[in-house]
Design a protein around this motif. Sequence first.
Motif, PDB file in Angstrom:
ATOM      1  N   ASN A 242      21.245 -70.828  55.848  1.00 22.91           N
ATOM      2  CA  ASN A 242      20.408 -71.936  55.925  1.00 22.91           C
ATOM      3  C   ASN A 242      19.584 -71.814  57.178  1.00 22.91           C
ATOM      4  O   ASN A 242      20.097 -71.303  58.159  1.00 22.91           O
ATOM      5  N   LEU A 243      18.482 -72.600  57.372  1.00 19.79           N
ATOM      6  CA  LEU A 243      17.784 -72.423  58.670  1.00 19.79           C
ATOM      7  C   LEU A 243      18.615 -73.035  59.849  1.00 19.79           C
ATOM      8  O   LEU A 243      18.460 -72.517  60.954  1.00 19.79           O
ATOM      9  N   CYS A 244      19.370 -74.070  59.426  1.00 18.91           N
ATOM     10  CA  CYS A 244      20.257 -74.644  60.621  1.00 18.91           C
ATOM     11  C   CYS A 244      21.259 -73.712  61.163  1.00 18.91           C
ATOM     12  O   CYS A 244      22.228 -74.095  61.929  1.00 18.91           O
ATOM     13  N   ASP A 245      21.443 -72.667  60.364  1.00 14.78           N
ATOM     14  CA  ASP A 245      22.623 -71.493  61.108  1.00 14.78           C
ATOM     15  C   ASP A 245      22.063 -70.907  62.271  1.00 14.78           C
ATOM     16  O   ASP A 245      22.575 -70.349  62.944  1.00 14.78           O
ATOM     17  N   VAL A 246      20.675 -71.339  62.550  1.00  8.01           N
ATOM     18  CA  VAL A 246      19.922 -70.568  63.492  1.00  8.01           C
ATOM     19  C   VAL A 246      19.949 -71.486  65.013  1.00  8.01           C
ATOM     20  O   VAL A 246      19.637 -72.628  64.606  1.00  8.01           O
ATOM     21  N   ASP A 247      20.370 -71.063  66.017  1.00  2.48           N
ATOM     22  CA  ASP A 247      20.206 -72.050  67.260  1.00  2.48           C
ATOM     23  C   ASP A 247      18.809 -71.522  67.945  1.00  2.48           C
ATOM     24  O   ASP A 247      18.040 -70.462  67.631  1.00  2.48           O
ATOM     25  N   SER A 248      18.319 -72.561  68.871  1.00  2.00           N
ATOM     26  CA  SER A 248      17.143 -72.319  69.399  1.00  2.00           C
ATOM     27  C   SER A 248      16.660 -70.921  70.070  1.00  2.00           C
ATOM     28  O   SER A 248      15.693 -70.066  69.992  1.00  2.00           O
ATOM     29  N   GLU A 249      17.946 -70.620  70.908  1.00  6.99           N
ATOM     30  CA  GLU A 249      17.686 -69.286  71.553  1.00  6.99           C
ATOM     31  C   GLU A 249      17.311 -68.219  70.241  1.00  6.99           C
ATOM     32  O   GLU A 249      16.545 -67.158  70.443  1.00  6.99           O
ATOM     33  N   THR A 250      18.083 -67.979  69.356  1.00  7.37           N
ATOM     34  CA  THR A 250      18.074 -66.866  68.120  1.00  7.37           C
ATOM     35  C   THR A 250      16.540 -67.179  67.611  1.00  7.37           C
ATOM     36  O   THR A 250      15.919 -66.202  67.354  1.00  7.37           O
ATOM     37  N   PHE A 251      16.283 -68.497  67.691  1.00 10.75           N
ATOM     38  CA  PHE A 251      15.091 -68.449  66.909  1.00 10.75           C
ATOM     39  C   PHE A 251      13.890 -67.997  67.692  1.00 10.75           C
ATOM     40  O   PHE A 251      13.084 -67.424  67.145  1.00 10.75           O
ATOM     41  N   SER A 252      14.077 -68.244  68.868  1.00  9.92           N
ATOM     42  CA  SER A 252      12.962 -67.699  69.831  1.00  9.92           C
ATOM     43  C   SER A 252      12.846 -66.327  69.717  1.00  9.92           C
ATOM     44  O   SER A 252      11.464 -65.607  69.659  1.00  9.92           O
ATOM     45  N   THR A 253      14.009 -65.619  69.829  1.00 12.10           N
ATOM     46  CA  THR A 253      14.091 -64.164  69.742  1.00 12.10           C
ATOM     47  C   THR A 253      13.246 -63.641  68.201  1.00 12.10           C
ATOM     48  O   THR A 253      12.805 -62.557  68.235  1.00 12.10           O
ATOM     49  N   HIS A 254      13.401 -64.216  67.144  1.00 11.96           N
ATOM     50  CA  HIS A 254      13.232 -63.796  65.780  1.00 11.96           C
ATOM     51  C   HIS A 254      11.946 -64.614  65.222  1.00 11.96           C
ATOM     52  O   HIS A 254      11.642 -64.324  63.998  1.00 11.96           O
ATOM     53  N   LYS A 255      11.274 -65.627  66.186  1.00 16.30           N
ATOM     54  CA  LYS A 255      10.345 -66.395  65.326  1.00 16.30           C
ATOM     55  C   LYS A 255       9.021 -65.490  64.748  1.00 16.30           C
ATOM     56  O   LYS A 255       8.527 -66.028  64.034  1.00 16.30           O
ATOM     57  N   SER A 256       8.717 -64.255  65.298  1.00 15.65           N
ATOM     58  CA  SER A 256       7.608 -63.232  64.924  1.00 15.65           C
ATOM     59  C   SER A 256       7.728 -63.015  63.539  1.00 15.65           C
ATOM     60  O   SER A 256       6.858 -62.450  62.894  1.00 15.65           O
ATOM     61  N   LEU A 257       9.240 -63.254  63.074  1.00 17.93           N
ATOM     62  CA  LEU A 257       9.404 -62.752  61.537  1.00 17.93           C
ATOM     63  C   LEU A 257       8.470 -63.707  60.782  1.00 17.93           C
ATOM     64  O   LEU A 257       8.171 -63.374  59.564  1.00 17.93           O
ATOM     65  N   ILE A 258       8.034 -65.049  61.233  1.00 18.67           N
ATOM     66  CA  ILE A 258       7.428 -65.806  60.309  1.00 18.67           C
ATOM     67  C   ILE A 258       6.044 -65.686  60.684  1.00 18.67           C
ATOM     68  O   ILE A 258       5.428 -66.224  61.831  1.00 18.67           O
ATOM     69  N   SER A 259       5.152 -65.341  59.802  1.00 14.68           N
ATOM     70  CA  SER A 259       3.633 -65.109  59.961  1.00 14.68           C
ATOM     71  C   SER A 259       2.821 -66.528  60.197  1.00 14.68           C
ATOM     72  O   SER A 259       1.887 -66.514  60.807  1.00 14.68           O
ATOM     73  N   ASP A 260       3.234 -67.111  59.158  1.00 13.13           N
ATOM     74  CA  ASP A 260       2.560 -68.375  58.848  1.00 13.13           C
ATOM     75  C   ASP A 260       2.563 -69.473  60.128  1.00 13.13           C
ATOM     76  O   ASP A 260       3.821 -70.004  60.070  1.00 13.13           O
ATOM     77  N   THR A 261       1.541 -69.814  60.619  1.00 15.24           N
ATOM     78  CA  THR A 261       1.940 -70.834  61.914  1.00 15.24           C
ATOM     79  C   THR A 261       2.546 -72.168  61.364  1.00 15.24           C
ATOM     80  O   THR A 261       3.342 -72.805  61.956  1.00 15.24           O
ATOM     81  N   THR A 262       1.927 -72.714  60.325  1.00 15.46           N
ATOM     82  CA  THR A 262       2.514 -73.806  59.821  1.00 15.46           C
ATOM     83  C   THR A 262       4.051 -73.621  59.444  1.00 15.46           C
ATOM     84  O   THR A 262       4.766 -74.677  59.655  1.00 15.46           O
ATOM     85  N   VAL A 263       4.493 -72.600  58.829  1.00  8.84           N
ATOM     86  CA  VAL A 263       5.739 -72.405  58.210  1.00  8.84           C
ATOM     87  C   VAL A 263       6.501 -72.490  59.398  1.00  8.84           C
ATOM     88  O   VAL A 263       7.743 -73.034  59.709  1.00  8.84           O
ATOM     89  N   LEU A 264       6.089 -71.748  60.692  1.00 14.12           N
ATOM     90  CA  LEU A 264       6.577 -71.442  62.139  1.00 14.12           C
ATOM     91  C   LEU A 264       7.071 -72.837  62.836  1.00 14.12           C
ATOM     92  O   LEU A 264       8.074 -73.080  63.249  1.00 14.12           O
ATOM     93  N   ASN A 265       5.959 -73.594  62.475  1.00 17.51           N
ATOM     94  CA  ASN A 265       6.226 -75.111  62.813  1.00 17.51           C
ATOM     95  C   ASN A 265       7.336 -75.659  62.394  1.00 17.51           C
ATOM     96  O   ASN A 265       8.015 -76.542  62.931  1.00 17.51           O
ATOM     97  N   ARG A 266       7.287 -75.800  61.187  1.00 16.82           N
ATOM     98  CA  ARG A 266       8.215 -76.411  60.322  1.00 16.82           C
ATOM     99  C   ARG A 266       9.728 -75.950  60.643  1.00 16.82           C
ATOM    100  O   ARG A 266      10.527 -76.930  60.833  1.00 16.82           O
TER     101      ARG A 266
END
Length: 384
Positions: A242-266
């Motif tokens: 689930n998306l909620c398995d990710v904390d904000s630190e892990t998210f910052s490290t891996h967010k470049s995996l999401i290429s679409d800006t809208t999807v990234l914001n969500r």
Amino acid sequence: MLDNLKQRFKELFDKESQNSFFAPGRVNLIGEHIDYNGGLVMPCAVTFGTYLLTAPNTDGLFRFRSTNFEDQLDIPVQGQYEKTGKEWFNYPLGVIHNLAIQGHNLQGLDMLFFGNLPIGAGLSSSASIEVVTAFAFNQLFNAGLSKLDIVKLTKVVENVFIGVNSGIMDQFAVTFGEAGKALKLNCETLDYEAVDCNLGDHYLAIINTNKPRKLAESKYNERVSECAQALTALQKKLQIDNLCDVDSETFSTHKSLISDTTVLNRAQHVVEENERVKLAATALAENRLDDFGQLMYASHDSLKNLYEVSGIELDTIVEFCLRYPEVTGARMTGAGFGGCAIALVKKNALDDFSAKISEYYTEKIGYAPSVYSSDIGAGVRELK
Ligand code: GLA
């Protein structure tokens, strides 16, 4: 009120009702658009909701009547049903369909529904009518369902019969709500804790935008699928369900995996909102209402800017609250796209708040909001 309904039942069906049931609506204090991402939410039941009065009949029919709507339906007891149009009775019919296909032995029933929740305003009028029906049928026909079974069954009704891909929060809150408590619910494991919701010298005000909610269902489903896209992208590197398995630190490290800006914001909203719920629960437990209020504002901001489910109507309400000294926190609640906002308002200021926000809102939006205050009520039950 119940006496009036009993009288109405008698007029409509020419006999006395035998049982009466009630399921509330809900507000979500914080944790929005989180349930279908497997995270933490904090809803509570309100004191408005849906009443259902019943009596058996020997005609082999389900008869649906409502004091809110003129549309009515008489339909034979049978093995399955299909949704017919958009009328209100599709919600209870969907519940009956799901019970019937599970093989429960159902018999003719006359039903009168009455709701005092604003309908379609984001306070879970649909979960309320689904749950009251499931609870009543479970009891009347000895279906042997637990409360959790009722929650799961009514979610399937919403997802499949009605066609909205909503999460489990609404049905859960409406079923398990407890007076004076908020439910800190983990939407993945369905573990929950009923936490004291001590609002001190504040009331929970509910401000209805009264905005007609066109397209809300399709936009809701769009958000659900954007979150699914974000999850798939992150799963390329992360072992998560689930998306909620990710904390904000892990998210910052891996967010470049999401290429679409809208999807990234969500996704960013989801990850941060989930963390806000944890902070909010602690703040509430420690009676730090000011901190709780700030988290509500932060949640609204994120729903507005990152998740884009607010709108001028809800933003106008929160904007007013931010400037009104006797409000400690405010945010939109529920799916958004119109619907309701909630605010923690000092008890002694409620009348003034109500008058001033109505004036401010009407001036800007062109029509008036409705302002209610509610206690935190209990979940579905039979009324004796
Ligand atoms: C609606 C849905 C819930 C939840 C909220 C947003 O109320 O029915 O499942 O997703 O929106 O938090």
